[in-house]
Design a protein around this motif. Sequence first.
Motif, short mmCIF file in Angstrom:
data_model
loop_
_atom_site.label_atom_id
_atom_site.label_comp_id
_atom_site.label_asym_id
_atom_site.label_seq_id
_atom_site.Cartn_x
_atom_site.Cartn_y
_atom_site.Cartn_z
N UNK A 172 0.83 -1.23 -0.10
CA UNK A 172 0.11 -0.01 0.17
C UNK A 172 0.76 1.27 0.09
N UNK A 173 1.88 1.28 -0.81
CA UNK A 173 2.94 2.72 -0.90
C UNK A 173 3.68 2.49 0.39
N UNK A 174 3.84 1.73 1.35
CA UNK A 174 4.68 1.78 2.27
C UNK A 174 5.56 0.53 2.47
N UNK A 175 6.77 0.87 3.05
CA UNK A 175 7.68 -0.23 3.13
C UNK A 175 7.55 -1.05 4.33
N UNK A 176 7.21 -2.08 4.35
CA UNK A 176 7.08 -2.95 5.52
C UNK A 176 8.11 -3.91 6.01
N UNK A 177 8.79 -3.68 7.14
CA UNK A 177 9.76 -4.37 7.67
C UNK A 177 9.53 -5.66 8.40
N UNK A 178 8.59 -5.87 8.58
CA UNK A 178 8.26 -7.10 9.36
C UNK A 178 6.83 -7.62 9.32
N UNK A 179 6.43 -8.95 9.70
CA UNK A 179 5.14 -9.30 9.81
C UNK A 179 4.56 -9.78 11.01
N UNK A 180 3.42 -9.27 11.40
CA UNK A 180 2.90 -9.70 12.52
C UNK A 180 2.14 -11.17 12.40
N UNK A 181 2.48 -12.02 13.20
CA UNK A 181 1.88 -13.34 13.23
C UNK A 181 0.30 -13.49 13.86
N UNK A 182 -0.55 -14.08 13.21
CA UNK A 182 -1.92 -14.37 13.69
C UNK A 182 -2.11 -15.72 13.12
N UNK A 183 -3.27 -16.42 14.11
CA UNK A 183 -3.93 -17.32 13.78
C UNK A 183 -5.19 -17.28 13.18
N UNK A 184 -5.91 -18.18 12.00
CA UNK A 184 -7.02 -17.78 11.74
C UNK A 184 -7.65 -19.35 11.41
N UNK A 185 -9.06 -19.13 11.71
CA UNK A 185 -9.83 -20.38 11.45
C UNK A 185 -9.71 -20.57 9.69
N UNK A 186 -10.03 -21.69 9.24
CA UNK A 186 -10.10 -22.00 8.10
C UNK A 186 -10.80 -21.20 7.07
N UNK A 187 -11.91 -20.71 7.52
CA UNK A 187 -12.45 -19.70 6.80
C UNK A 187 -12.47 -18.23 6.87
N UNK A 188 -11.50 -17.88 7.79
CA UNK A 188 -10.72 -16.72 7.96
C UNK A 188 -11.98 -15.76 9.07
N UNK A 189 -12.98 -16.33 9.43
CA UNK A 189 -14.01 -15.59 10.11
C UNK A 189 -13.58 -15.24 11.50
N UNK A 190 -12.38 -15.87 11.89
CA UNK A 190 -12.01 -15.72 13.40
C UNK A 190 -10.41 -15.59 13.15
N UNK A 191 -9.87 -14.57 13.66
CA UNK A 191 -8.41 -14.10 13.39
C UNK A 191 -7.99 -13.63 14.88
N UNK A 192 -6.91 -14.37 15.37
CA UNK A 192 -6.27 -14.00 16.70
C UNK A 192 -4.98 -13.70 16.53
N UNK A 193 -4.27 -12.75 17.41
CA UNK A 193 -2.95 -12.62 17.34
C UNK A 193 -2.25 -13.47 17.96
N UNK A 194 -1.01 -13.68 17.71
CA UNK A 194 -0.35 -14.85 18.60
C UNK A 194 0.49 -13.96 19.42
#
Length: 141
Positions: free
Chosen positions: A43-65
């Motif tokens: 989105x036009x910004x240099x991202x220097x890392x990735x936040x890890x998250x878990x998600x349900x198979x259908x991605x309706x539920x997402x939680x941060x690790x």
Amino acid sequence: EEIDVGEAEPRTVVSGLVKYLPIEDLEGSLVLVLCNMKPVKMRGVLSGAMVLAASSADHTSVELVRPPADTPVGEVVEVPGFEHAAAGEADECLNPKKKVFESVQPDLSTNEQLEATFRGAPFTLSTGTCKVASLIKANIR
């Protein structure tokens, strides 16, 4: 987002989590961040890392690790059985042409104790293991 990862300066991180989680879940809280990826423009910004998250198979539920609340910022995660990274020998920057993260990502998941794992071994810190709030056997990305 600017995330303190225990370095001299915070890292700028652009994540796709904003459509799944309220910003309040991220601001001022401890999260698990993968730092040895090549910076990528998102989105036009240099991202220097990735936040890890878990998600349900259908991605309706997402939680941060998340690490335990008393974990020092910047502590390196260890995975029992994969000690080379814990000894400071992790790749400084994963080679995107080798698709390293893409090859290990299918082995990242949560277990019945809500721990983040790689091939069944928990992400471990001096203060305990990294966990999600409620997702069992969920994929981590």
